[in-house]
Design an enzyme around this catalytic site. Structure first.
Site, PDB file in Angstrom:
ATOM      1  N   LYS A 111       8.630  -2.487  -3.866  1.00  0.00           N
ATOM      2  CA  LYS A 111       9.350  -3.051  -5.017  1.00  0.00           C
ATOM      3  C   LYS A 111      10.535  -3.886  -4.530  1.00  0.00           C
ATOM      4  O   LYS A 111      10.811  -4.959  -5.060  1.00  0.00           O
ATOM      5  CB  LYS A 111       9.855  -1.926  -5.933  1.00  0.00           C
ATOM      6  CG  LYS A 111       8.739  -1.201  -6.667  1.00  0.00           C
ATOM      7  CD  LYS A 111       8.619  -1.673  -8.107  1.00  0.00           C
ATOM      8  CE  LYS A 111       7.300  -1.317  -8.747  1.00  0.00           C
ATOM      9  NZ  LYS A 111       7.129   0.097  -9.010  1.00  0.00           N
ATOM     10  N   LYS A 194      -4.939  -2.759  -5.526  1.00  0.00           N
ATOM     11  CA  LYS A 194      -5.099  -1.866  -6.675  1.00  0.00           C
ATOM     12  C   LYS A 194      -4.927  -2.599  -7.998  1.00  0.00           C
ATOM     13  O   LYS A 194      -4.299  -3.658  -8.056  1.00  0.00           O
ATOM     14  CB  LYS A 194      -4.126  -0.701  -6.574  1.00  0.00           C
ATOM     15  CG  LYS A 194      -2.709  -0.996  -6.989  1.00  0.00           C
ATOM     16  CD  LYS A 194      -1.953   0.319  -7.243  1.00  0.00           C
ATOM     17  CE  LYS A 194      -0.680   0.061  -8.024  1.00  0.00           C
ATOM     18  NZ  LYS A 194       0.021   1.206  -8.507  1.00  0.00           N
ATOM     19  N   LYS A 197      -0.095  -3.174 -13.293  1.00  0.00           N
ATOM     20  CA  LYS A 197       0.573  -4.083 -14.224  1.00  0.00           C
ATOM     21  C   LYS A 197       1.272  -5.201 -13.458  1.00  0.00           C
ATOM     22  O   LYS A 197       1.169  -6.365 -13.802  1.00  0.00           O
ATOM     23  CB  LYS A 197       1.601  -3.314 -15.053  1.00  0.00           C
ATOM     24  CG  LYS A 197       0.953  -2.398 -16.073  1.00  0.00           C
ATOM     25  CD  LYS A 197       1.943  -1.375 -16.628  1.00  0.00           C
ATOM     26  CE  LYS A 197       1.210  -0.134 -17.092  1.00  0.00           C
ATOM     27  NZ  LYS A 197       2.085   1.013 -17.317  1.00  0.00           N
TER      28      LYS A 197
HETATM   29  P1  AMP Z   1       2.070   3.328 -13.826  1.00  0.00           P
HETATM   30  O1  AMP Z   1       1.192   2.453 -14.679  1.00  0.00           O
HETATM   31  O2  AMP Z   1       2.379   2.700 -12.497  1.00  0.00           O
HETATM   32  O3  AMP Z   1       3.255   3.851 -14.573  1.00  0.00           O
HETATM   33  O4  AMP Z   1       1.179   4.604 -13.418  1.00  0.00           O
HETATM   34  C1  AMP Z   1       0.898   5.625 -14.324  1.00  0.00           C
HETATM   35  C2  AMP Z   1      -0.190   6.539 -13.787  1.00  0.00           C
HETATM   36  O5  AMP Z   1      -1.412   5.802 -13.606  1.00  0.00           O
HETATM   37  C3  AMP Z   1       0.134   7.158 -12.423  1.00  0.00           C
HETATM   38  O6  AMP Z   1      -0.370   8.485 -12.407  1.00  0.00           O
HETATM   39  C4  AMP Z   1      -0.637   6.322 -11.456  1.00  0.00           C
HETATM   40  O7  AMP Z   1      -1.006   7.042 -10.311  1.00  0.00           O
HETATM   41  C5  AMP Z   1      -1.871   5.945 -12.276  1.00  0.00           C
HETATM   42  N1  AMP Z   1      -2.390   4.644 -11.799  1.00  0.00           N
HETATM   43  C6  AMP Z   1      -1.857   3.419 -12.060  1.00  0.00           C
HETATM   44  N2  AMP Z   1      -2.604   2.444 -11.467  1.00  0.00           N
HETATM   45  C7  AMP Z   1      -3.617   3.077 -10.814  1.00  0.00           C
HETATM   46  C8  AMP Z   1      -4.741   2.631 -10.036  1.00  0.00           C
HETATM   47  N3  AMP Z   1      -4.972   1.351  -9.816  1.00  0.00           N
HETATM   48  N4  AMP Z   1      -5.580   3.582  -9.543  1.00  0.00           N
HETATM   49  C9  AMP Z   1      -5.376   4.898  -9.782  1.00  0.00           C
HETATM   50  N5  AMP Z   1      -4.351   5.389 -10.515  1.00  0.00           N
HETATM   51  C10 AMP Z   1      -3.483   4.494 -11.032  1.00  0.00           C
END
Ligand code: AMP
Length: 329
Positions: A111, A194, A197
């Site tokens: 980040k 990956k 967002k």
């Molecule tokens: P975030 O959207 O970054 O706040 O992530 C929220 C949850 O979604 C967390 O548990 C992340 O580990 C999971 N997550 C987000 N993107 C991925 C991805 N590409 N693959 C697996 N898990 C994800």
């Protein structure tokens, strides 16, 4: 009964990475454990969102959680900023967490590289806020994707350190929980690592059928298999990851054999993935629309969730204050 806690930042709509990486696991376990789910609006402040975006996003995500199958009767859903106890624990945990170890966290380094003009203290202490979210409920398990492994390690360190400092087995060390026993990383279809967002490569649960098909058909590929039984390059393995999570084992095997005997046509593979994803997403999307229209229900769920979470967190914080040595009136 073991407790499970998980959350997601409301910085955009839920995408397939969130769904397959975290929410699906959570839905699967909500009946077996004492579960809670939260919307991490404090965490989203690291990127300085506008006030109207924060409120609208919390409602949006709430509707999406419900549409994915989280049942607030089994698993209360709350908004992080409704439970002020979290901040108190965050402060205590920050006192025992060191600059060096926070700076070494990969997500922080990434980040900081991506937003060099906004390397704020909240970004640095992101793992301790995340630890407070979970430890305030003395939770045992956290459904997360592979990207969160290091933050989970920090969380366990926070729990262990607190227990060691005060010579008491107070906080359980929360374990990562994966739906299929292994950590899942949902890849991007643009050839990047990956789906995320900030990567701008998401298929959203709100996407209509046409958009899903278009995104999948645009997935990056190569010239096709050149030699029988060869190792798949990353961009192709990414497509197979989608087959694994969205299609049946027979379908996976069918395309795997086609890869191995060099008869695979990427167009067919993409069409299959697109249709399987459409079949998963379409019913969820319809429910999202229904729930989004019912703001009275959304607000009721959030309020009941907040009451439940506050109760759970304040029980922990009362104990924590006593352990640290603060006077109890
Ligand atoms: P975030 O959207 O970054 O706040 O992530 C929220 C949850 O979604 C967390 O548990 C992340 O580990 C999971 N997550 C987000 N993107 C991925 C991805 N590409 N693959 C697996 N898990 C994800």
């Amino acid at each position: 009964m073991e407790k499970v806690v998980s959350g997601i930042r409301p910085t955009g709509n839920l995408h397939l990475g969130n769904y397959f990486g975290a929410v699906k696991s959570f839905v699967a376990m909500q009946s077996q454990y004492q579960s809670m789910f939260f919307i991490a609006d404090w965490h989203s402040l690291t990127t300085h969102p506008k006030p109207e975006n924060i409120q609208n996003s919390a409602r949006t995500i709430l509707a999406e959680y419900l549409a994915c199958g989280i049942d607030p009767q089994k698993a209360p859903i709350y908004v992080q900023s409704d439970v002020k106890e979290t901040l108190e624990l965050y402060l205590y945990l920050n006192m025992n967490t060191y600059l060096g170890e926070l700076e070494r966290v990969t997500t922080f380094k990434e980040k900081a590289r991506k937003q060099p003009d906004n390397v704020n203290a909240g970004l640095l202490t992101y793992p301790t806020l995340m630890a407070a979210d979970v430890l305030q409920h003395r939770a045992h398990k956290v459904p997360v994707g592979k990207d969160q492994e290091q933050n989970m390690e920090m969380m366990r360190k926070c729990a262990r350190r607190f227990n060691n400092i005060y010579g008491i087995e107070f906080f359980p060390e929360p374990q990562n929980f994966y739906f299929n026993a292994t950590a899942l990383k949902v890849p991007g279809l643009d050839g990047s690592g990956k789906m995320g967002k900030s990567e701008g490569n998401c298929i959203y649960l709100r996407d209509d059928d046409k958009t899903i098909r278009k995104k999948v058909m645009k997935a990056v590929t190569d010239n096709g298999p050149q030699e029988p039984n060869s190792k798949r390059p990353e961009v192709i393995e990414n497509l197979f990851t989608f087959l694994k999570i969205a299609s049946t084992p027979d379908t996976y095997q069918y395309f795997d054999e086609k890869w191995n005997d060099c008869t695979l046509r990427y167009g067919d593979l993409k069409k299959q993935i697109a249709e399987d994803l459409v079949n998963i997403v379409a019913p969820i999307r319809e429910k999202i629309e229904e729930y989004s229209a019912n703001t009275a229900l959304l607000d009721k769920v959030a309020k009941e969730g907040a009451d439940y979470a506050r109760q759970s967190a304040s029980e922990t914080l009362n104990e924590v204050r006593k352990i640290i040595g603060f006077r109890i009136y």
